[in-house]
Motif scaffolding. Structure first.
Motif, PDB file in Angstrom:
ATOM      1  N   LEU A   2      69.353  12.515 -60.751  1.00 59.05           N
ATOM      2  CA  LEU A   2      70.144  12.064 -59.607  1.00 59.05           C
ATOM      3  C   LEU A   2      69.241  11.539 -58.486  1.00 59.05           C
ATOM      4  O   LEU A   2      69.502  10.485 -57.887  1.00 59.05           O
ATOM      5  CB  LEU A   2      70.994  13.237 -59.096  1.00 59.05           C
ATOM      6  N   LEU A   3      68.155  12.243 -58.219  1.00 57.33           N
ATOM      7  CA  LEU A   3      67.213  11.817 -57.180  1.00 57.33           C
ATOM      8  C   LEU A   3      66.532  10.498 -57.555  1.00 57.33           C
ATOM      9  O   LEU A   3      66.303   9.637 -56.708  1.00 57.33           O
ATOM     10  CB  LEU A   3      66.162  12.909 -56.936  1.00 57.33           C
ATOM     11  N   LYS A  30      73.217   2.260 -59.377  1.00 54.20           N
ATOM     12  CA  LYS A  30      73.650   2.541 -58.008  1.00 54.20           C
ATOM     13  C   LYS A  30      74.932   3.367 -57.938  1.00 54.20           C
ATOM     14  O   LYS A  30      75.087   4.214 -57.046  1.00 54.20           O
ATOM     15  CB  LYS A  30      73.850   1.209 -57.269  1.00 54.20           C
ATOM     16  N   PHE A  59      69.014   7.702 -57.048  1.00 55.97           N
ATOM     17  CA  PHE A  59      69.262   7.567 -55.614  1.00 55.97           C
ATOM     18  C   PHE A  59      68.089   6.835 -54.946  1.00 55.97           C
ATOM     19  O   PHE A  59      68.289   5.954 -54.113  1.00 55.97           O
ATOM     20  CB  PHE A  59      69.455   8.948 -54.979  1.00 55.97           C
ATOM     21  N   TRP A 101      58.416  10.929 -51.200  1.00 55.95           N
ATOM     22  CA  TRP A 101      59.198  11.389 -52.354  1.00 55.95           C
ATOM     23  C   TRP A 101      58.315  11.878 -53.508  1.00 55.95           C
ATOM     24  O   TRP A 101      58.815  12.135 -54.596  1.00 55.95           O
ATOM     25  CB  TRP A 101      60.100  10.253 -52.846  1.00 55.95           C
ATOM     26  N   PRO A 115      74.895   7.830 -60.880  1.00 53.83           N
ATOM     27  CA  PRO A 115      74.929   8.878 -59.855  1.00 53.83           C
ATOM     28  C   PRO A 115      76.265   9.622 -59.822  1.00 53.83           C
ATOM     29  O   PRO A 115      76.296  10.849 -59.684  1.00 53.83           O
ATOM     30  CB  PRO A 115      74.711   8.114 -58.538  1.00 53.83           C
ATOM     31  N   TRP A 169      69.424   3.298 -53.934  1.00 52.58           N
ATOM     32  CA  TRP A 169      69.873   3.278 -52.547  1.00 52.58           C
ATOM     33  C   TRP A 169      68.734   3.187 -51.515  1.00 52.58           C
ATOM     34  O   TRP A 169      68.885   2.553 -50.475  1.00 52.58           O
ATOM     35  CB  TRP A 169      70.722   4.519 -52.266  1.00 52.58           C
TER      36      TRP A 169
END
Length: 498
Positions: A398-399, A434, A402, A84, A438, A406
């Motif tokens: 958002l990434l 979580k 996430f 990532w 998002p 998650w």
């Protein structure tokens, strides 16, 4: 031999720098307008809800990431999940792109600071700004020539940024913020005190804060609130992760996040009171309704306010000078943080010396920034800023949530920050990271895309939106992927996890 990682001189120095980054041009010219158009006093409900469910949770997440993994954004994220790493480089590239046009706005501010002594903008501030000053061309593809005062101002702004960041964290950024931020707040308080005593100020304040409760149920108002909190706190730009990586081992992270968020919020309210008091004065003087004098962004700062200062006589010279000093200081504290967010990843990854990295970034910044010092500068700013904010920053945010919410685990950060903080955050933080944040960011992103499909942004031709908008987003992703494939020069840097 790798140099020992720099640290802030004190926790206060970090807090002031973080608040300085968050307090920028958007607080002064964006928040008052957003509040006014989204229900006035009623807007405060979604606004505070957004602070507690997205602003503070994301600040804790970014502070925790930077502090736990002792690295800039790409390094911290790659320590969580190696594949990532590109998610850390994308905001780095976005931060540099923002810097290129931010320097142009600060150049305008420097010039208008000079104009404010004599009110050189004359009786028609709109024509002066668009025709005489920025020499706006007819299309985004028509550049015209370089505009010398704007070009000189851009170079000057980059040199100031270079000087501050070149000196490092403690001697440069911390010292500069300790002077700039308190001065900025004092000036805004002076402007606000004088503004609320102007004839007609109550008209502006009533317009701003009178609640329109019907707006509270409008989803667009909630999106506006989350958008304002998200952008004004410098989230998902790599700044807060980088800044927190310079903190000592024992630092109260949770409390720092709350302090940063509420200090930024307080400055937004102070700005709103000053701005709407002055606009109320203008509406009263002209005998027109408030909606005819209210504007946002560039129009507020460089057209509406100069017109107001014209009507104030000698007081206009004083308030005008103070206002543009305010804009300049707010912009500088933010631009300095952006340069650090861009330079730190290259220092971490390639082991390059700070002075060379900062000098290189500023030189490239001047070269690219010179494109904005043309007749097409305002078009470029408008399109690129829209796409970076609505797509680049939102998707990065958002990434981030996430990844932590998650793929890794919210406990990874929550346990770390709770261990070193007086105030412990509960499981509500996990739920926000979580689910809540998002969901809101996905909704914002979908709405932006649907709006873009229905009515292309700003009425621009699709070719201009592709050339300066979508292509910039694509370029950022591709460059992020490319850099992330390069090897880390200092392998030991991955061992430095607390």
């Amino acid at each position: 031999m790798e140099e020992k990682r720099e640290q802030w001189g004190s926790k206060l120095g970090f807090i002031i720098a973080a608040i300085g980054s968050a307090v920028g041009l958007g607080n002064i010219w964006r928040f008052p307008y957003i509040a006014y158009t989204n229900g006035g006093g009623a807007f405060l409900i979604p606004y505070f809800f957004a602070i507690f469910t997205a602003g503070i949770p994301l600040l804790i997440l970014e502070y925790g990431l930077g502090h736990k993994y002792k690295g800039s954004t790409p390094l911290a994220i790659s320590k969580v999940r190696k594949g990532w790493e590109w998610v850390g480089w994308w905001p780095t590239i976005n931060a540099f792109i923002i810097l290129t046009y931010y320097s142009m706005i600060l150049s305008w501010t420097v010039n208008y600071l000079k104009f404010s002594f004599t009110k050189a903008w004359g009786n028609d501030s709109n024509t002066f700004f668009h025709v005489d000053f920025i020499k706006l061309t007819k299309s985004p593809f028509e550049f015209g020539g370089f505009i010398t005062p704007i070009l000189i101002g851009t170079i000057l702004v980059w040199l100031i940024n270079w000087f501050i960041c070149y000196k490092g964290i403690k001697a440069g950024i911390e010292k500069a913020n300790k002077v700039l931020l308190p001065t900025l707040v004092v000036i805004m308080i002076i402007i606000a005190i004088r503004a609320v005593n102007l004839e007609g100020a109550t008209i502006g304040l009533n317009t701003l804060f009178t609640p329109n409760w019907s707006k509270v149920m409008d989803p667009k108002v909630w999106i506006a609130a989350y958008g304002q909190v998200f952008f004004s706190l410098s989230l998902a730009m790599g700044i807060m992760i980088t800044y927190s990586s310079y903190l000592p081992k024992k630092t109260d992270i949770n409390n720092s996040a709350f302090m940063t968020a509420f200090a930024n919020c307080g400055f937004e309210f102070l700005s709103a009171i000053a701005v709407f008091s002055i606009l109320g004065f203008m509406a009263n003087l002209k005998g027109v309704p408030m909606n005819e004098v209210v504007s946002s962004g560039v129009g507020l700062a460089f057209v509406a306010f100069p017109a107001v200062f014209n009507e104030m006589g000698t007081l206009g010279n004083i308030l005008g000078t103070l206002f543009f000093i305010c804009l300049l200081f707010a912009g500088l504290t933010s631009s300095v943080s952006l340069i650090e967010a861009v330079s730190a990843p290259f220092i971490d990854k390639f082991g390059w010396a700070r002075n060379k990295v900062v000098a290189g970034i500023c030189l490239i910044g001047i070269l690219i920034g010179s494109l904005y010092a043309t007749g097409a500068g305002l078009y470029l700013l408008d399109i690129i800023d829209n796409f970076i904010n609505n797509y680049g920053i939102v998707v990065v945010g958002l990434l981030e949530v996430f990844l932590i919410g998650w793929i890794a685990s919210p406990e990874l950060i929550r346990e770390h920050t709770n261990e070193i903080s007086y105030f412990r955050v509960g499981k509500w933080w996990n739920i926000c990271v979580k689910f809540v944040t998002p969901a809101i960011l996905i909704f914002m992103l979908v709405q932006s895309i649907l709006t873009e499909i229905k009515t292309p942004y700003g009425g621009y031709e699709l070719s201009a939106l592709f050339a300066y908008g979508w292509s910039i987003i694509g370029f950022g992703i591709l460059l992020a992927l490319f850099i992330s494939k390069k090897k880390w020069q200092n392998k030991n840097i991955f061992m430095e996890v607390k």
